[in-house]
Design an enzyme around this catalytic site. Structure first.
Site, PDB file in Angstrom:
ATOM      1  N   TYR A  46       0.800  -1.217   0.000  1.00 53.89           N
ATOM      2  CA  TYR A  46       0.000   0.000   0.000  1.00 53.89           C
ATOM      3  C   TYR A  46       0.836   1.271   0.000  1.00 53.89           C
ATOM      4  O   TYR A  46       0.394   2.308  -0.482  1.00 53.89           O
ATOM      5  CB  TYR A  46      -0.897   0.039   1.240  1.00 53.89           C
ATOM      6  CG  TYR A  46      -2.011  -0.974   1.232  1.00 53.89           C
ATOM      7  CD1 TYR A  46      -3.278  -0.649   0.748  1.00 53.89           C
ATOM      8  CD2 TYR A  46      -1.803  -2.266   1.707  1.00 53.89           C
ATOM      9  CE1 TYR A  46      -4.306  -1.579   0.757  1.00 53.89           C
ATOM     10  CE2 TYR A  46      -2.820  -3.204   1.708  1.00 53.89           C
ATOM     11  CZ  TYR A  46      -4.071  -2.853   1.228  1.00 53.89           C
ATOM     12  OH  TYR A  46      -5.083  -3.783   1.229  1.00 53.89           O
ATOM     13  N   GLU A 117      -2.939  -7.294  -2.745  1.00 52.12           N
ATOM     14  CA  GLU A 117      -3.682  -6.134  -2.253  1.00 52.12           C
ATOM     15  C   GLU A 117      -2.909  -4.869  -2.584  1.00 52.12           C
ATOM     16  O   GLU A 117      -1.698  -4.809  -2.395  1.00 52.12           O
ATOM     17  CB  GLU A 117      -3.898  -6.182  -0.729  1.00 52.12           C
ATOM     18  CG  GLU A 117      -4.874  -7.222  -0.251  1.00 52.12           C
ATOM     19  CD  GLU A 117      -5.125  -7.127   1.251  1.00 52.12           C
ATOM     20  OE1 GLU A 117      -4.913  -6.029   1.836  1.00 52.12           O
ATOM     21  OE2 GLU A 117      -5.530  -8.141   1.840  1.00 52.12           O
ATOM     22  N   TRP A 164      -7.390  -3.324  -3.951  1.00 53.96           N
ATOM     23  CA  TRP A 164      -8.170  -3.377  -2.715  1.00 53.96           C
ATOM     24  C   TRP A 164      -8.858  -2.029  -2.556  1.00 53.96           C
ATOM     25  O   TRP A 164      -8.209  -1.011  -2.422  1.00 53.96           O
ATOM     26  CB  TRP A 164      -7.269  -3.650  -1.498  1.00 53.96           C
ATOM     27  CG  TRP A 164      -8.104  -3.856  -0.261  1.00 53.96           C
ATOM     28  CD1 TRP A 164      -8.420  -2.915   0.695  1.00 53.96           C
ATOM     29  CD2 TRP A 164      -8.747  -5.057   0.128  1.00 53.96           C
ATOM     30  NE1 TRP A 164      -9.212  -3.464   1.655  1.00 53.96           N
ATOM     31  CE2 TRP A 164      -9.439  -4.787   1.328  1.00 53.96           C
ATOM     32  CE3 TRP A 164      -8.830  -6.345  -0.413  1.00 53.96           C
ATOM     33  CZ2 TRP A 164     -10.197  -5.748   1.992  1.00 53.96           C
ATOM     34  CZ3 TRP A 164      -9.566  -7.296   0.249  1.00 53.96           C
ATOM     35  CH2 TRP A 164     -10.236  -6.990   1.438  1.00 53.96           C
ATOM     36  N   GLU A 171     -13.162  -2.423   7.772  1.00 52.34           N
ATOM     37  CA  GLU A 171     -11.696  -2.442   7.722  1.00 52.34           C
ATOM     38  C   GLU A 171     -11.085  -2.717   9.099  1.00 52.34           C
ATOM     39  O   GLU A 171     -10.509  -1.855   9.747  1.00 52.34           O
ATOM     40  CB  GLU A 171     -11.180  -1.109   7.165  1.00 52.34           C
ATOM     41  CG  GLU A 171     -11.482  -0.874   5.692  1.00 52.34           C
ATOM     42  CD  GLU A 171     -10.725  -1.827   4.771  1.00 52.34           C
ATOM     43  OE1 GLU A 171      -9.725  -2.420   5.226  1.00 52.34           O
ATOM     44  OE2 GLU A 171     -11.133  -1.966   3.610  1.00 52.34           O
ATOM     45  N   TRP A 172     -11.231  -3.910   9.568  1.00 55.17           N
ATOM     46  CA  TRP A 172     -10.616  -4.378  10.799  1.00 55.17           C
ATOM     47  C   TRP A 172     -10.779  -3.351  11.927  1.00 55.17           C
ATOM     48  O   TRP A 172     -11.872  -2.928  12.247  1.00 55.17           O
ATOM     49  CB  TRP A 172      -9.156  -4.755  10.561  1.00 55.17           C
ATOM     50  CG  TRP A 172      -9.025  -5.887   9.599  1.00 55.17           C
ATOM     51  CD1 TRP A 172      -8.803  -5.815   8.255  1.00 55.17           C
ATOM     52  CD2 TRP A 172      -9.148  -7.286   9.889  1.00 55.17           C
ATOM     53  NE1 TRP A 172      -8.774  -7.067   7.695  1.00 55.17           N
ATOM     54  CE2 TRP A 172      -8.983  -7.994   8.681  1.00 55.17           C
ATOM     55  CE3 TRP A 172      -9.378  -8.010  11.062  1.00 55.17           C
ATOM     56  CZ2 TRP A 172      -9.040  -9.373   8.604  1.00 55.17           C
ATOM     57  CZ3 TRP A 172      -9.432  -9.398  10.989  1.00 55.17           C
ATOM     58  CH2 TRP A 172      -9.269 -10.060   9.762  1.00 55.17           C
ATOM     59  N   PHE A 180     -11.928   1.899   1.187  1.00 54.79           N
ATOM     60  CA  PHE A 180     -10.949   1.553   0.157  1.00 54.79           C
ATOM     61  C   PHE A 180     -11.605   1.197  -1.177  1.00 54.79           C
ATOM     62  O   PHE A 180     -10.916   0.977  -2.166  1.00 54.79           O
ATOM     63  CB  PHE A 180     -10.114   0.346   0.608  1.00 54.79           C
ATOM     64  CG  PHE A 180      -8.957   0.684   1.511  1.00 54.79           C
ATOM     65  CD1 PHE A 180      -7.696   0.941   0.993  1.00 54.79           C
ATOM     66  CD2 PHE A 180      -9.130   0.738   2.881  1.00 54.79           C
ATOM     67  CE1 PHE A 180      -6.632   1.238   1.829  1.00 54.79           C
ATOM     68  CE2 PHE A 180      -8.073   1.031   3.734  1.00 54.79           C
ATOM     69  CZ  PHE A 180      -6.816   1.285   3.201  1.00 54.79           C
TER      70      PHE A 180
END
Length: 221
Positions: A46, A117, A164, A171-172, A180
């Site tokens: 990312y 991702e 992603w 998101e966790w 995202f």
């Protein structure tokens, strides 16, 4: 270097010296069984950050970076490594993608790589107009895909890329506070609507929009 046991049968000497008893030890037979057992390498990528030597400042050895005796920082001499995103500590640094793909290929015997991702975050409390007209995400995807293309042209053994993510989701630890997706999701009604990035990505995949056409957006944003 955490992949070293899978390909070489053990961790590198530097890791053994720094982490000693924190790493498992392998018998000769285990080392033999471990080597060259991966069909491909999946990379979640990312952002890129600077690694600051812990000699000049103390490290938290309980973190990934601290284990390597470095401190992860996003700035050097007061200048950010790239454009910030909604995720704290995540920056838009597309050239990092080419570097990581080429490094993995070179270190691990040209094993096929998949980018499993890669994506750009927005804060959910942005206006609907900003969420839908996600110029930052288009610029991000354009930059990273351009650098992936460069890596492939230079011989990288890259077999696939997954953005992603298709849709905004949970998101966790950040829950629904960041997004995202290239499709906007109304979490109350579950209605899904393509953002600017979703339309751009569709056109890119179908060949009707070359990857470098996002440069205009980057220049104007």
């Amino acid at each position: 270097r955490f992949l070293d046991p899978i390909f070489f049968g053990d961790y590198p000497r530097e890791m053994r010296e720094m982490l000693s008893s924190n790493l498992p030890k392998f018998t000769s037979e285990e080392k033999r069984l471990l080597q060259n057992k991966a069909d491909f390498i999946g990379v979640n990528h990312y952002t890129a950050i600077y690694a600051k030597d812990c000699i000049s400042s103390p490290c938290d050895i309980k973190t990934y970076e601290g284990n390597a005796m470095v401190q992860a920082v996003g700035e050097r001499d007061g200048v950010a490594i790239g454009r910030p995103t909604a995720f704290h500590g995540y920056y838009d640094v597309p050239e990092g993608m080419e570097l990581i793909v080429r490094y993995v290929n070179q270190r691990y015997k040209n094993t096929p790589v998949y980018i499993t991702e890669n994506g750009y975050s927005q804060l959910s409390d942005n206006s609907m107009e900003d969420l839908m007209n996600d110029v930052g995400r288009v610029n991000y995807l354009q930059g990273y895909l351009t650098c992936i293309s460069s890596a492939v042209r230079k011989g990288a053994n890259l077999h696939g890329y997954f953005v992603w993510s298709l849709m905004d989701n949970f998101e966790w630890g950040f829950g629904f506070t960041v997004r995202f997706g290239i499709y906007h999701v109304d979490f109350e009604t579950q209605e899904r609507t393509p953002k600017m990035s979703g339309k751009w990505y569709r056109d890119f995949l179908t060949g009707s929009r070359p990857v470098d056409q996002a440069q205009t957006l980057r220049a104007d944003s």
